[in-house]
Design a protein around this motif. Structure first.
Motif, mmCIF file in Angstrom:
data_model
loop_
_atom_site.group_PDB
_atom_site.id
_atom_site.type_symbol
_atom_site.label_atom_id
_atom_site.label_comp_id
_atom_site.label_asym_id
_atom_site.label_seq_id
_atom_site.Cartn_x
_atom_site.Cartn_y
_atom_site.Cartn_z
ATOM 1 N N GLU A 1 -124.147 9.370 -28.592
ATOM 2 C CA GLU A 1 -124.694 10.657 -29.036
ATOM 3 C C GLU A 1 -124.046 11.120 -30.340
ATOM 4 O O GLU A 1 -124.673 11.845 -31.104
ATOM 5 C CB GLU A 1 -124.526 11.720 -27.955
ATOM 6 N N GLN A 2 -122.800 10.710 -30.592
ATOM 7 C CA GLN A 2 -122.155 11.051 -31.860
ATOM 8 C C GLN A 2 -122.818 10.319 -33.025
ATOM 9 O O GLN A 2 -122.826 10.801 -34.146
ATOM 10 C CB GLN A 2 -120.669 10.702 -31.815
ATOM 11 N N GLN A 3 -123.367 9.157 -32.738
ATOM 12 C CA GLN A 3 -124.007 8.367 -33.794
ATOM 13 C C GLN A 3 -125.440 8.815 -34.052
ATOM 14 O O GLN A 3 -125.890 8.837 -35.196
ATOM 15 C CB GLN A 3 -123.987 6.891 -33.429
ATOM 16 N N ARG A 4 -126.151 9.133 -32.981
ATOM 17 C CA ARG A 4 -127.534 9.592 -33.133
ATOM 18 C C ARG A 4 -127.909 10.457 -31.931
ATOM 19 O O ARG A 4 -127.908 9.998 -30.799
ATOM 20 C CB ARG A 4 -128.496 8.403 -33.233
ATOM 21 N N ASP B 1 -125.634 -3.756 -29.817
ATOM 22 C CA ASP B 1 -125.495 -2.401 -30.337
ATOM 23 C C ASP B 1 -126.492 -1.518 -29.595
ATOM 24 O O ASP B 1 -127.701 -1.577 -29.845
ATOM 25 C CB ASP B 1 -125.758 -2.382 -31.841
ATOM 26 N N LEU B 2 -125.999 -0.696 -28.679
ATOM 27 C CA LEU B 2 -126.879 0.118 -27.835
ATOM 28 C C LEU B 2 -127.609 1.214 -28.594
ATOM 29 O O LEU B 2 -128.592 1.751 -28.096
ATOM 30 C CB LEU B 2 -126.078 0.716 -26.677
ATOM 31 N N VAL B 3 -127.162 1.549 -29.785
ATOM 32 C CA VAL B 3 -127.881 2.546 -30.592
ATOM 33 C C VAL B 3 -129.270 2.030 -30.943
ATOM 34 O O VAL B 3 -130.228 2.786 -31.026
ATOM 35 C CB VAL B 3 -127.075 2.911 -31.862
ATOM 36 N N THR B 4 -129.390 0.717 -31.125
ATOM 37 C CA THR B 4 -130.688 0.134 -31.460
ATOM 38 C C THR B 4 -131.541 -0.146 -30.229
ATOM 39 O O THR B 4 -132.707 -0.486 -30.365
ATOM 40 C CB THR B 4 -130.506 -1.172 -32.257
ATOM 41 N N GLY B 5 -130.968 -0.004 -29.037
ATOM 42 C CA GLY B 5 -131.715 -0.211 -27.800
ATOM 43 C C GLY B 5 -130.954 -1.094 -26.842
ATOM 44 O O GLY B 5 -129.952 -1.709 -27.197
ATOM 45 N N PRO B 6 -131.423 -1.155 -25.605
ATOM 46 C CA PRO B 6 -130.729 -1.945 -24.588
ATOM 47 C C PRO B 6 -130.993 -3.437 -24.771
ATOM 48 O O PRO B 6 -131.939 -3.827 -25.468
ATOM 49 C CB PRO B 6 -131.337 -1.451 -23.284
ATOM 50 N N GLY C 1 -129.706 12.218 -29.031
ATOM 51 C CA GLY C 1 -130.829 11.841 -28.187
ATOM 52 C C GLY C 1 -130.861 10.376 -27.793
ATOM 53 O O GLY C 1 -131.642 9.975 -26.943
ATOM 54 N N VAL C 2 -129.991 9.561 -28.406
ATOM 55 C CA VAL C 2 -130.024 8.126 -28.122
ATOM 56 C C VAL C 2 -129.591 7.818 -26.692
ATOM 57 O O VAL C 2 -130.045 6.840 -26.101
ATOM 58 C CB VAL C 2 -129.180 7.332 -29.153
ATOM 59 N N GLY C 3 -128.758 8.663 -26.100
ATOM 60 C CA GLY C 3 -128.307 8.428 -24.722
ATOM 61 C C GLY C 3 -129.460 8.457 -23.730
ATOM 62 O O GLY C 3 -129.614 7.549 -22.909
ATOM 63 N N VAL C 4 -130.277 9.479 -23.810
ATOM 64 C CA VAL C 4 -131.437 9.604 -22.925
ATOM 65 C C VAL C 4 -132.438 8.480 -23.196
ATOM 66 O O VAL C 4 -132.979 7.873 -22.267
ATOM 67 C CB VAL C 4 -132.106 10.983 -23.081
ATOM 68 N N ASP C 5 -132.650 8.184 -24.471
ATOM 69 C CA ASP C 5 -133.561 7.092 -24.829
ATOM 70 C C ASP C 5 -133.082 5.770 -24.233
ATOM 71 O O ASP C 5 -133.877 4.992 -23.712
ATOM 72 C CB ASP C 5 -133.669 6.949 -26.352
ATOM 73 N N LEU C 6 -131.777 5.523 -24.326
ATOM 74 C CA LEU C 6 -131.207 4.294 -23.785
ATOM 75 C C LEU C 6 -131.414 4.210 -22.274
ATOM 76 O O LEU C 6 -131.883 3.191 -21.761
ATOM 77 C CB LEU C 6 -129.712 4.209 -24.104
ATOM 78 N N LEU C 7 -131.094 5.280 -21.563
ATOM 79 C CA LEU C 7 -131.235 5.266 -20.101
ATOM 80 C C LEU C 7 -132.686 5.039 -19.673
ATOM 81 O O LEU C 7 -132.939 4.334 -18.695
ATOM 82 C CB LEU C 7 -130.686 6.560 -19.496
ATOM 83 N N ARG C 8 -133.618 5.600 -20.413
ATOM 84 C CA ARG C 8 -135.037 5.394 -20.095
ATOM 85 C C ARG C 8 -135.485 3.969 -20.384
ATOM 86 O O ARG C 8 -136.373 3.442 -19.728
ATOM 87 C CB ARG C 8 -135.899 6.372 -20.886
#
Length: 84
Positions: A54-57, A31-36, A59-66
């Motif tokens: 991003e629909q779920q939370r 589950d990528l919402v919780t992290g990679p 800012g999570v997209g940028v957090d995931l990529l980082r």
């Protein structure tokens, strides 16, 4: 070559098909919402998933990529959505 997806059935299918194709690897649920996934890679493919996350939370997209531990990221975005 690990493959990650949220869909358990898809991971089971990919896990069964990889050896038939002569490819070493595994498919696991993540589950990528919780992290990679906690693995390092040379290349990570993040295909058409950022808007869904991003629909779920927000800012999570940028957090995931980082947070992805990869030297190179290949990121794609859908050109259309089912909802228009």
């Amino acid at each position: 070559m690990p493959v990650y997806d949220i869909d358990t059935a898809l991971c089971s299918f990919v896990g069964a098909v990889l050896p038939l194709l002569g490819v070493q690897g595994a498919a696991d649920v993540c589950d990528l919402v919780t992290g990679p996934p906690p693995v390092a890679a040379d290349v990570a493919l993040v295909l058409k998933v950022i808007p869904l996350l991003e629909q779920q939370r927000r800012g999570v997209g940028v957090d995931l990529l980082r947070a992805i531990q990869a030297s190179n990221l290949v990121v794609s975005f859908p050109t259309r959505s089912l909802g228009g």
